[in-house]
Design a protein around this motif. Structure first.
Motif, PDB file in Angstrom:
ATOM      1  N   GLN A  72       8.124   4.087   2.294  1.00 18.20           N
ATOM      2  CA  GLN A  72       8.251   5.411   1.615  1.00 18.20           C
ATOM      3  C   GLN A  72       9.680   5.753   1.743  1.00 18.20           C
ATOM      4  O   GLN A  72      10.416   6.398   0.768  1.00 18.20           O
ATOM      5  CB  GLN A  72       7.221   6.111   1.602  1.00 18.20           C
ATOM      6  CG  GLN A  72       6.057   5.746   1.326  1.00 18.20           C
ATOM      7  CD  GLN A  72       4.839   6.776   1.273  1.00 18.20           C
ATOM      8  OE1 GLN A  72       5.086   7.953   1.562  1.00 18.20           O
ATOM      9  NE2 GLN A  72       3.693   6.651   1.024  1.00 18.20           N
ATOM     10  N   MET A 105       4.815   1.711   7.038  1.00 18.85           N
ATOM     11  CA  MET A 105       4.652   2.508   5.645  1.00 18.85           C
ATOM     12  C   MET A 105       5.512   3.783   5.545  1.00 18.85           C
ATOM     13  O   MET A 105       6.099   4.004   4.682  1.00 18.85           O
ATOM     14  CB  MET A 105       3.181   3.210   6.114  1.00 18.85           C
ATOM     15  CG  MET A 105       2.174   2.071   5.819  1.00 18.85           C
ATOM     16  SD  MET A 105       0.548   2.382   5.531  1.00 18.85           S
ATOM     17  CE  MET A 105      -0.055   3.169   7.146  1.00 18.85           C
ATOM     18  N   PHE A 136       0.737  -1.345  -0.010  1.00 12.49           N
ATOM     19  CA  PHE A 136       0.206  -0.020   0.070  1.00 12.49           C
ATOM     20  C   PHE A 136       0.780   1.170  -0.030  1.00 12.49           C
ATOM     21  O   PHE A 136       0.655   2.189  -0.860  1.00 12.49           O
ATOM     22  CB  PHE A 136      -0.887   0.029   1.042  1.00 12.49           C
ATOM     23  CG  PHE A 136      -1.742   1.323   1.480  1.00 12.49           C
ATOM     24  CD1 PHE A 136      -2.747   1.474   0.640  1.00 12.49           C
ATOM     25  CD2 PHE A 136      -1.183   2.285   2.377  1.00 12.49           C
ATOM     26  CE1 PHE A 136      -3.657   2.777   0.591  1.00 12.49           C
ATOM     27  CE2 PHE A 136      -2.072   3.575   2.402  1.00 12.49           C
ATOM     28  CZ  PHE A 136      -3.230   3.666   1.765  1.00 12.49           C
ATOM     29  N   SER A 137       1.930   1.261   0.935  1.00 13.18           N
ATOM     30  CA  SER A 137       2.842   2.502   1.052  1.00 13.18           C
ATOM     31  C   SER A 137       3.561   2.662  -0.306  1.00 13.18           C
ATOM     32  O   SER A 137       3.707   3.851  -0.670  1.00 13.18           O
ATOM     33  CB  SER A 137       3.736   2.532   2.145  1.00 13.18           C
ATOM     34  OG  SER A 137       4.485   1.353   2.176  1.00 13.18           O
ATOM     35  N   THR A 192       2.547   1.898  -3.233  1.00 14.19           N
ATOM     36  CA  THR A 192       1.872   2.348  -4.414  1.00 14.19           C
ATOM     37  C   THR A 192       0.941   3.785  -4.321  1.00 14.19           C
ATOM     38  O   THR A 192       0.265   4.167  -5.434  1.00 14.19           O
ATOM     39  CB  THR A 192       0.877   1.098  -4.735  1.00 14.19           C
ATOM     40  OG1 THR A 192       0.082   0.777  -3.949  1.00 14.19           O
ATOM     41  CG2 THR A 192       1.534  -0.152  -5.272  1.00 14.19           C
ATOM     42  N   THR A 193       0.565   3.834  -3.019  1.00 18.95           N
ATOM     43  CA  THR A 193      -0.347   5.046  -2.903  1.00 18.95           C
ATOM     44  C   THR A 193       0.418   6.425  -3.092  1.00 18.95           C
ATOM     45  O   THR A 193       1.552   6.403  -3.176  1.00 18.95           O
ATOM     46  CB  THR A 193      -0.879   5.107  -1.262  1.00 18.95           C
ATOM     47  OG1 THR A 193      -1.815   5.972  -1.146  1.00 18.95           O
ATOM     48  CG2 THR A 193       0.320   5.336  -0.495  1.00 18.95           C
ATOM     49  N   LYS A 194      -0.484   7.487  -3.336  1.00 17.03           N
ATOM     50  CA  LYS A 194       0.051   8.779  -3.446  1.00 17.03           C
ATOM     51  C   LYS A 194       0.223   9.414  -2.176  1.00 17.03           C
ATOM     52  O   LYS A 194       0.645  10.558  -2.323  1.00 17.03           O
ATOM     53  CB  LYS A 194      -0.902   9.394  -4.750  1.00 17.03           C
ATOM     54  CG  LYS A 194      -0.598   8.695  -5.907  1.00 17.03           C
ATOM     55  CD  LYS A 194      -1.487   9.578  -7.239  1.00 17.03           C
ATOM     56  CE  LYS A 194      -1.601   8.804  -8.297  1.00 17.03           C
ATOM     57  NZ  LYS A 194      -2.342   9.801  -9.343  1.00 17.03           N
ATOM     58  N   PHE A 195      -0.334   8.949  -1.365  1.00 18.54           N
ATOM     59  CA  PHE A 195      -0.371   9.661   0.001  1.00 18.54           C
ATOM     60  C   PHE A 195       1.023   9.704   0.595  1.00 18.54           C
ATOM     61  O   PHE A 195       1.679   8.509   0.418  1.00 18.54           O
ATOM     62  CB  PHE A 195      -1.326   8.879   1.044  1.00 18.54           C
ATOM     63  CG  PHE A 195      -1.254   9.571   2.079  1.00 18.54           C
ATOM     64  CD1 PHE A 195      -1.917  10.794   2.368  1.00 18.54           C
ATOM     65  CD2 PHE A 195      -0.583   9.286   3.196  1.00 18.54           C
ATOM     66  CE1 PHE A 195      -1.953  11.576   3.711  1.00 18.54           C
ATOM     67  CE2 PHE A 195      -0.669   9.791   4.787  1.00 18.54           C
ATOM     68  CZ  PHE A 195      -1.386  11.093   4.778  1.00 18.54           C
ATOM     69  N   ASP A 196       1.516  10.730   0.952  1.00 13.81           N
ATOM     70  CA  ASP A 196       2.780  10.993   1.509  1.00 13.81           C
ATOM     71  C   ASP A 196       2.732  10.610   2.744  1.00 13.81           C
ATOM     72  O   ASP A 196       2.714  11.623   3.757  1.00 13.81           O
ATOM     73  CB  ASP A 196       3.322  12.605   1.094  1.00 13.81           C
ATOM     74  CG  ASP A 196       4.453  12.644   1.578  1.00 13.81           C
ATOM     75  OD1 ASP A 196       5.621  11.571   1.691  1.00 13.81           O
ATOM     76  OD2 ASP A 196       5.260  13.775   1.632  1.00 13.81           O
ATOM     77  N   MET A 197       3.442   9.701   3.370  1.00 15.48           N
ATOM     78  CA  MET A 197       3.659   8.996   4.655  1.00 15.48           C
ATOM     79  C   MET A 197       4.672   9.929   5.359  1.00 15.48           C
ATOM     80  O   MET A 197       4.745  10.233   6.510  1.00 15.48           O
ATOM     81  CB  MET A 197       3.794   7.633   4.812  1.00 15.48           C
ATOM     82  CG  MET A 197       2.635   6.838   4.593  1.00 15.48           C
ATOM     83  SD  MET A 197       1.457   7.061   5.796  1.00 15.48           S
ATOM     84  CE  MET A 197       2.328   6.680   7.308  1.00 15.48           C
TER      85      MET A 197
END
Length: 285
Positions: free
Chosen positions: A238, A234, A179-180, A182-187
């Motif tokens: 990243q 996550m 998930f981390s 592939t997601t566009k959310f910046d952890m």
């Protein structure tokens, strides 16, 4: 039971060190960032990413190299986990840990923990000056020491509970990683929040150690710890990718060093999630 590098942490329910690095726990990694917390990449005038001062590579080549580097870090983490498991089983079969604690008492327990913390701190502080081979050896030694300490779980929990917790942790870790990445959310923006959460978690656990009859409170703390280390997993996934992107122009030796540091961070995320799952769902003897 965790670096000019990436976030740190400290401590788990069994007194294991978390992130023995030379920075504050889960502070932002040293790669260059813009105002939105995103890593900045250098590009040649023709639009291709710059791998070094002399050679420009295509975007596809850069992405392929980064994926290979991330895979290498996870491979090193896996080797560390295997070493820990083998040492833990061997230690339990021989009774070495019980004999050690019986002979040394609390002094031996805390001394052993200090050695582990010191090794992690040294690795984090000297990663830029020691060779990649030395860094790898230190990581494997650390994993072996962790296995020696974790052999104590065989005394407290049933083997079936340990196996179930390990399987749950592996699946959980895989899902979080995919998930981390592939997601566009910046952890990476959550670094300060994770750092504060980790400090509160450590203080809470230390306080509960000296308060009798707080079983339900301990379970709540374990649940919070599991959620916290899920976020750390996550974050580190990243951060691993961003660190490789930042240091890729410094050659294969630097990439090998970064892979060890990232492997240690991911390794500690996995170990702590496993311990929290075991405490939440395992039946204590």
């Amino acid at each position: 039971m965790t670096f000019g590098q990436q976030p740190q942490g400290n401590g788990n329910p069994f007194g294991q060190p978390q992130y023995g690095q030379n920075q504050q726990p889960y502070a932002q990694s040293p790669y260059t960032q813009n105002n939105y917390g995103q890593p900045q990449y250098g590009y040649a005038p023709n639009g291709t990413a710059t791998m070094n001062a002399q050679t420009a590579y295509s975007y596809e080549q850069v992405q392929q190299a980064q994926r290979a580097s991330v895979t290498k870090a996870y491979g090193e983490m896996t080797i560390g986990l295997i070493i820990t498991a083998v040492v833990a089983v061997f230690t339990q079969m021989t009774g070495a840990y019980v004999a050690f604690i019986s002979a040394t008492g609390l002094i031996g327990f805390f001394l052993f923990a200090i050695v582990q913390v010191g090794l992690a701190l040294y690795l984090g502080a000297r990663i830029m000056t020691i060779s990649s081979t030395a860094a790898r050896v230190m990581f494997y030694v650390y994993a072996a020491l962790m296995g020696f300490t974790l052999s104590s779980i065989f005394i407290v929990y049933q083997l079936s509970d340990i196996g179930i917790a390990l399987g749950m942790c592996a699946l959980f870790f895989l899902v979080l990683t995919m998930f981390s990445l592939t997601t566009k959310f910046d952890m990476l923006k959550l670094g300060p929040i994770l750092m504060v959460g980790l400090i509160v978690l450590i203080i809470s656990q230390l306080v509960l150690m000296f308060i009798p009859g707080v079983g339900e409170a301990t379970r709540i703390i374990c649940a919070i710890g599991l959620v916290l280390f899920a976020g750390m997993t996550m974050y580190d996934a990243q951060a691993t990718r961003a660190l490789f992107a930042h240091y890729e122009s410094q050659g294969p030796e630097m990439i090998r060093k970064i892979s060890i540091v990232c492997a240690l961070n991911l390794y500690l995320d996995f170990v702590n999630m496993f311990l929290y799952i075991l405490q939440l769902f395992g039946s204590r003897d």
